[in-house]
Design an enzyme around this catalytic site. Structure first.
Site, mmCIF file in Angstrom:
data_model
loop_
_atom_site.group_PDB
_atom_site.id
_atom_site.type_symbol
_atom_site.label_atom_id
_atom_site.label_comp_id
_atom_site.label_asym_id
_atom_site.label_seq_id
_atom_site.Cartn_x
_atom_site.Cartn_y
_atom_site.Cartn_z
ATOM 1 N N LYS A 89 0.868 -1.179 0.000
ATOM 2 C CA LYS A 89 0.000 0.000 0.000
ATOM 3 C C LYS A 89 0.905 1.230 0.000
ATOM 4 C CE LYS A 89 -3.826 1.998 2.711
ATOM 5 N NZ LYS A 89 -4.677 1.794 3.899
ATOM 6 N N SER A 142 -9.772 -0.791 7.104
ATOM 7 C CA SER A 142 -9.126 -0.564 5.798
ATOM 8 C C SER A 142 -8.350 -1.752 5.252
ATOM 9 C CB SER A 142 -8.203 0.651 5.867
ATOM 10 O OG SER A 142 -8.977 1.823 5.823
ATOM 11 N N SER A 176 -9.662 1.424 2.922
ATOM 12 C CA SER A 176 -8.841 2.255 2.075
ATOM 13 C C SER A 176 -7.744 1.486 1.332
ATOM 14 C CB SER A 176 -8.197 3.362 2.909
ATOM 15 O OG SER A 176 -7.269 2.816 3.833
#
Lengths: 101, 469
Positions: B84, B183, B159
């Site tokens: 990420k 997330s 997310s």
């Protein structure tokens, strides 16, 4: 608890060092108010004898040795590698005083 | 080029040891797939081709020189991972999916990244996400929304949107995410992969761009529970750089398991397909001899309100450092969602409102924690949906932040109380979109959650599936 006014939106933006367009001001006014209305539900909870939780580890006062060594320290050129606005290994910042003496 | 990309760490290792393929061949296959299909999905912000080949060649050399022994020293040797884009990576651009950092190249790496590198994993790129990890759908990225590989009209969950989507599309074997309020679990759930939100204090956040520091956790994601467990073993534990990390010996239990069903997570607003799927999961566990009891977490209804005071407050503080002086662009480059959260956080911390909002929320957080720890006096784990509905359509909640925030209604409890939770895939909707559930346990009960997850998948003879593109 109170709802937020458009003047509050401008004040908060100033505190947070954010510049907002007129359309952002009015959009955030509506959206932030709807979130605040939702979080106002917390008023109904009785918390009179409750201590606040700021963290969940239960750990306190964790220390480490204050070692200065070549492995864990960044070199000056690494520290300043994120910007071109450098003068003699220092970051160049905008003038914050309004008058030069 | 190999056509079948392996779906687990063991498969990868077996193929490498039996010389079915080399690590370089794997990199070729992943990069070819990314090049061909990621234009539609938008899961990567940066692809690190050069780095991947460089490390892959070293891995191939190790395997040819030491054979099986190489995997003892490097348990993830040859495994392709993508991070990420909130994990800083030395020499590789790290953006947090925000234009504020669109050209930021860090001079050090996050602990999780370094530890995966040291275990032999190969970084193939940096993954898209909601900017600054602010979002539940992946639509808040300033590099464009990520699409769900199972249906491009739907969100992949956020997310850590790219982290879920890239796994579902077979662009990598492993990925990293962060979970501040679902997330990791939400994109795992919406993309049909496994994701762990660990105990707060289990995995170092050093080098992870901070969102809300009292809630942020680093989460491993993969296609099977076993692989998430192997990643967890590689990255957990103290590093001397994140003072919240505890040294723990993780243990499961041998005796029978008892799982709680919290009625507040199964109430109004829960989609029928999600509910029915959870019922079938519970039936499978019952068949395996797991006991179920009803439990109650009455303050769950306040969790998202508490979260939307504490989180923006901490966001406003953490994002104050982005001044565009030492690195990055000016604050004008923040997108709407970051600005909205900074504004809300600044408001709840401001004079006259601190007690009414921030202090109050911290006190209700205490009540939630107490209820959770009381429940774990009675049961080993708690089962719940990850989200109230299956994946929703792109744009469906884009103009209504409050509705988007409520997507995380079942996620907040684990973050506010610091407990671990694992998201596990458990089938598909009639429209072919992934379904899943979460198991939460007491602090540092990761081993128990892995065991429960593996039991379920073994019983249903689970095989990871890849979205057809």
């Amino acid at each position: 608890m109170a709802s937020i006014k458009i003047s509050d939106i401008r004040h908060i933006a100033k505190l947070a060092n954010l510049s907002l367009s007129k359309s952002q001001e009015s959009r955030f006014f509506t959206q932030i108010n709807s979130v605040i209305e939702h979080i106002n539900v917390l008023c109904e909870v009785d918390t009179s004898d409750v201590e606040p939780t700021s963290q969940t580890t239960g750990l306190e006062n964790i220390y480490r040795e204050d070692n200065v060594d070549a492995i864990s320290m960044l070199k000056p050129n690494q520290v300043t590698s994120g910007t071109d606005k450098i003068y003699n290994d220092f970051f160049v910042v905008d003038m914050i005083l309004s008058e030069k003496i | 080029m190999i056509m079948d990309i392996p779906s687990t760490i063991n498969e990868t290792r077996d193929g490498l040891l039996s010389k079915k393929y080399r690590v370089v061949d794997l990199i070729n296959a992943y990069l070819a797939k990314i090049a061909r299909y990621d234009g539609q999905i938008n899961s990567f912000i940066t692809v690190c081709e050069e780095n991947a080949y460089k490390v892959a060649k070293k891995a191939d050399k190790l395997i040819s020189e030491f054979g099986e022994k190489a995997f003892q020293d490097y348990p993830l040797l040859g495994c392709v991972v993508a991070h990420k884009d909130v994990f800083v990576t030395e020499g590789i651009r790290t953006t947090a999916a925000s234009k504020v950092l669109d050209s930021y190249v860090p001079c050090y790496s996050a602990t999780a990244v370094t530890r995966l590198d040291n275990a032999g994993a190969i970084c193939i790129g940096k993954l898209n996400c909601d900017a600054w990890a602010h979002g539940s759908s992946g639509e808040n990225s300033q590099f464009g929304a990520t699409k769900n590989p199972w249906n491009l009209k739907y969100v992949p969950g956020g997310s850590s949107s790219g982290s879920g989507a890239a796994l579902a599309a077979d662009f990598c074997l492993l990925s990293t995410g962060t979970d501040t309020c679902g997330s990791v679990r939400l994109p795992s759930n919406y993309c049909g992969v496994v994701g762990l939100k660990p105990t707060y204090g289990a995995i170092s956040r050093y080098g992870v761009i901070a969102m809300a520091s009292s809630l942020d956790t680093v989460g491993p994601m993969a296609k099977t529970v076993e692989d998430v467990e192997m990643m967890f073993q590689a990255i957990s534990g103290p590093d001397g750089k994140d003072a919240t990390i505890a040294s723990v010996k993780y243990q499961s239990k041998n005796s029978s398991f008892k799982i709680g069903i919290p009625k507040e997570f199964f109430g109004e607003g829960l989609d029928d397909e999600v509910r029915n799927n959870l019922d079938s999961v519970i039936q499978i566990y019952k068949k395996l001899g797991v006991d179920f009891v009803d439990v109650s977490l009455p303050s769950t209804k306040y969790a998202i309100s508490v979260y939307y005071v504490i989180q923006p407050a901490e966001v406003s503080s953490n994002l104050a450092r982005y001044d565009g002086i030492r690195y990055g662009n000016s604050r004008d480059a923040f997108g709407d969602e970051a600005k909205r959260r900074i504004m809300l956080g600044t408001y709840v911390l401001s004079s006259g409102y601190y007690d009414a909002y921030y202090l109050k929320a911290m006190k209700v957080r205490t009540l939630i924690r107490k209820e959770v720890s009381d429940v774990f006096e009675k049961v080993d784990a708690v089962i719940a949906p990850v989200a109230p509905t299956p994946p929703f359509k792109i744009g469906a909640k884009a103009n209504d932040p409050l509705q988007m925030y409520l997507t995380d209604i079942y996620a907040a409890t684990a973050n506010l109380s610091g407990i671990p939770s694992i998201a596990i895939p458990s089938g598909f909707t009639k429209n072919g979109l992934p379904l899943g559930f979460q198991l939460m346990g007491p602090r540092f009960s990761e081993s128990l959650l892995f065991d429960l997850g593996k039991k379920y998948h073994k019983e249903i003879s689970y095989k990871p599936s890849v979205a057809k593109l």
